[in-house]
Design a protein around this motif. Structure first.
Motif, PDB file in Angstrom:
ATOM      1  N   SER A  77       2.282  59.906 -18.286  1.00  0.00           N
ATOM      2  CA  SER A  77       2.151  59.805 -19.742  1.00  0.00           C
ATOM      3  C   SER A  77       2.860  58.560 -20.250  1.00  0.00           C
ATOM      4  CB  SER A  77       2.705  61.059 -20.428  1.00  0.00           C
ATOM      5  OG  SER A  77       4.094  61.191 -20.206  1.00  0.00           O
ATOM      6  N   THR A  78       3.999  58.191 -19.623  1.00  0.00           N
ATOM      7  CA  THR A  78       4.714  56.971 -20.007  1.00  0.00           C
ATOM      8  C   THR A  78       3.913  55.735 -19.621  1.00  0.00           C
ATOM      9  OG1 THR A  78       6.828  58.112 -19.692  1.00  0.00           O
ATOM     10  CG2 THR A  78       6.894  55.706 -19.782  1.00  0.00           C
ATOM     11  N   ALA A  79       3.211  55.805 -18.509  1.00  0.00           N
ATOM     12  CA  ALA A  79       2.412  54.665 -18.037  1.00  0.00           C
ATOM     13  C   ALA A  79       1.093  54.531 -18.785  1.00  0.00           C
ATOM     14  CB  ALA A  79       2.140  54.804 -16.537  1.00  0.00           C
ATOM     15  N   SER A  80       0.704  55.559 -19.521  1.00  0.00           N
ATOM     16  CA  SER A  80      -0.582  55.533 -20.209  1.00  0.00           C
ATOM     17  C   SER A  80      -0.500  54.652 -21.453  1.00  0.00           C
ATOM     18  CB  SER A  80      -0.998  56.951 -20.603  1.00  0.00           C
ATOM     19  OG  SER A  80      -2.288  56.950 -21.165  1.00  0.00           O
ATOM     20  N   THR A  81      -1.323  53.640 -21.508  1.00  0.00           N
ATOM     21  CA  THR A  81      -1.378  52.739 -22.656  1.00  0.00           C
ATOM     22  C   THR A  81      -2.812  52.655 -23.157  1.00  0.00           C
ATOM     23  OG1 THR A  81      -1.803  50.784 -21.290  1.00  0.00           O
ATOM     24  CG2 THR A  81       0.516  51.370 -21.694  1.00  0.00           C
ATOM     25  N   ALA A  82      -2.963  52.052 -24.321  1.00  0.00           N
ATOM     26  CA  ALA A  82      -4.309  51.921 -24.878  1.00  0.00           C
ATOM     27  C   ALA A  82      -5.209  51.106 -23.950  1.00  0.00           C
ATOM     28  CB  ALA A  82      -4.238  51.258 -26.256  1.00  0.00           C
ATOM     29  N   ALA A  83      -4.599  50.108 -23.290  1.00  0.00           N
ATOM     30  CA  ALA A  83      -5.390  49.255 -22.399  1.00  0.00           C
ATOM     31  C   ALA A  83      -5.736  49.966 -21.098  1.00  0.00           C
ATOM     32  CB  ALA A  83      -4.629  47.961 -22.110  1.00  0.00           C
ATOM     33  N   ARG A  84      -4.779  50.754 -20.578  1.00  0.00           N
ATOM     34  CA  ARG A  84      -4.985  51.437 -19.302  1.00  0.00           C
ATOM     35  C   ARG A  84      -4.531  52.888 -19.423  1.00  0.00           C
ATOM     36  NH1 ARG A  84      -2.947  47.071 -14.707  1.00  0.00           N
ATOM     37  NH2 ARG A  84      -4.620  45.564 -15.002  1.00  0.00           N
ATOM     38  N   PRO A  85      -5.347  53.715 -20.016  1.00  0.00           N
ATOM     39  CA  PRO A  85      -4.915  55.098 -20.246  1.00  0.00           C
ATOM     40  C   PRO A  85      -5.045  55.969 -18.995  1.00  0.00           C
ATOM     41  CG  PRO A  85      -7.127  54.773 -21.097  1.00  0.00           C
ATOM     42  CD  PRO A  85      -6.653  53.432 -20.609  1.00  0.00           C
ATOM     43  N   TYR A  86      -4.108  56.879 -18.843  1.00  0.00           N
ATOM     44  CA  TYR A  86      -4.232  57.960 -17.875  1.00  0.00           C
ATOM     45  C   TYR A  86      -4.601  59.219 -18.658  1.00  0.00           C
ATOM     46  CZ  TYR A  86      -1.878  55.580 -13.926  1.00  0.00           C
ATOM     47  OH  TYR A  86      -1.543  54.738 -12.896  1.00  0.00           O
ATOM     48  N   THR A  87      -5.556  59.932 -18.166  1.00  0.00           N
ATOM     49  CA  THR A  87      -5.857  61.245 -18.718  1.00  0.00           C
ATOM     50  C   THR A  87      -5.338  62.279 -17.725  1.00  0.00           C
ATOM     51  OG1 THR A  87      -7.831  60.437 -19.843  1.00  0.00           O
ATOM     52  CG2 THR A  87      -7.648  62.825 -19.520  1.00  0.00           C
ATOM     53  N   GLN A  91       0.348  50.933  -7.689  1.00  0.00           N
ATOM     54  CA  GLN A  91      -0.947  50.683  -7.065  1.00  0.00           C
ATOM     55  C   GLN A  91      -2.036  50.501  -8.126  1.00  0.00           C
ATOM     56  OE1 GLN A  91      -1.839  53.791  -4.214  1.00  0.00           O
ATOM     57  NE2 GLN A  91       0.118  53.518  -3.144  1.00  0.00           N
ATOM     58  N   ASP A  92      -1.952  51.289  -9.204  1.00  0.00           N
ATOM     59  CA  ASP A  92      -2.995  51.250 -10.232  1.00  0.00           C
ATOM     60  C   ASP A  92      -2.837  50.068 -11.179  1.00  0.00           C
ATOM     61  OD1 ASP A  92      -3.942  53.635  -9.209  1.00  0.00           O
ATOM     62  OD2 ASP A  92      -2.957  54.882 -10.719  1.00  0.00           O
ATOM     63  N   GLN A  93      -1.594  49.811 -11.605  1.00  0.00           N
ATOM     64  CA  GLN A  93      -1.379  48.891 -12.708  1.00  0.00           C
ATOM     65  C   GLN A  93      -0.436  47.735 -12.386  1.00  0.00           C
ATOM     66  OE1 GLN A  93      -0.739  50.719 -16.513  1.00  0.00           O
ATOM     67  NE2 GLN A  93      -1.741  52.604 -15.929  1.00  0.00           N
TER      68      GLN A  93
END
Length: 314
Positions: free
Chosen positions: A22-32, A168-170
């Motif tokens: 949830s902390t890593a989720s941003t508008a540009a790269r969201p995690y659901t 790895q993702d971002q």
């Protein structure tokens, strides 16, 4: 991204992935991130806190990542084969799978770890190796990745393995940002030991060995070759080696090397250069430090230091 929760799950094993992603989720790269439970109802964690579910396990059709937390009571979990069935089905929908703590046992029982390397909480590593001989268990690692499957040590190591997934993702910059937000070190290498050398060593009170261990810990860079240690202890080198084997399970030279490695790690974490860390830890040269880091941590000193650089006060 799916996190599987069930009655008796360890709260921190669920909370760590939710907090990191949830902390890593941003508008540009969201995690659901969604929580699923066996029946879609809330799950009661080992602390008594109840967690709401977004959907039942049977409704999960596809997930980029599946996170399987561990139960607080492993024996009770193993008496519930229906939970393993859910894990088996869920892993079939996921592109990659990460287990936190004793969640490795769920993956093992589901056949996901067959032929792979894995780790788990230090207290249960031997049981995992004994129960599943087709798994190569690394008992002391923070986390282990084998292809798309990751397993991790106890509780807070869930943060480490999830930070590794974010990296790895971002990329490393985003993983460092998340680590700073959570006020944790970024991020312990997977090969790093779950414990310091001192805490892994038997708390021996042997009158010959205890003063030597204290002296090594106090000044790792001093002359601690076996002959010097034996002379300081007033025993033969052969007798000293026998004492080390009996009391610590290793040799004098190996023990000194791991203590120096630990000292070098601490120096790098504090912002010292590779050269300074090598000299002040007693390992001597940059090349020696690189060789020992590669052997013990499967990384380089400079790469290790870079993990901590942006967590320093500005």
């Amino acid at each position: 991204m799916i996190v599987f929760a069930f009655d008796g799950v360890r709260l921190m094993d669920v909370a760590a992935p939710l907090e990191v992603f949830s902390t890593a989720s941003t508008a540009a790269r969201p995690y659901t991130v969604r929580v699923c439970t066996p029946d879609g109802r809330e799950a009661t964690t080992s602390t008594g806190l109840r967690i709401s579910a977004d959907l039942p396990a049977g409704q999960v059709r596809a997930a980029d990542t599946l996170v399987v937390p561990g139960p607080a009571d492993l024996a009770a979990f193993q008496r519930r084969p229906e939970l393993v069935g859910h894990v088996r089905r869920l892993t079939g929908t996921a592109g990659r799978v990460a287990a936190v703590c004793t969640g490795a046992f769920a993956l093992a029982a589901a056949g996901v770890l067959r032929g792979r390397r894995a780790t788990t909480h230090w207290e249960h590593a031997e049981a995992l190796a004994r129960g599943y001989p087709d798994i190569t268990v690394t008992p002391d690692a923070i986390y282990v990745q084998d292809g798309p499957v990751l397993t991790s040590a106890g509780v807070t190591a869930g943060i480490d393995v999830c930070l590794a997934l974010v990296e790895q993702d971002q990329g490393p910059d985003e993983a460092r940002r998340v680590a700073r937000d959570l006020v944790v070190f970024l991020q312990r290498p997977g090969g790093q030991s779950q414990f310091s050398v001192a805490s892994r060593t038997s708390a021996t009170r042997h009158p010959v060995l205890r003063p030597l261990l204290d002296a090594i810990a106090a000044d790792p860079a001093a002359d601690h070759n076996p002959r010097a240690l034996a002379k300081n202890a007033g025993v033969s080198t052969r007798h000293l080696s026998r004492l080390f084997r009996e009391q610590t399970g290793t040799t004098p030279a190996a023990y000194v090397e791991t203590m120096r490695l630990e000292a070098a790690r601490m120096l790098l974490e504090r912002g010292e250069s590779v050269t300074v860390a090598a000299r002040r830890s007693g390992l001597g040269s940059d090349e020696t430090l690189r060789r020992i880091f590669a052997r013990h941590l499967n990384t380089t000193p400079s790469a290790y230091a870079a993990r901590f650089r942006t967590t320093s006060p500005s």
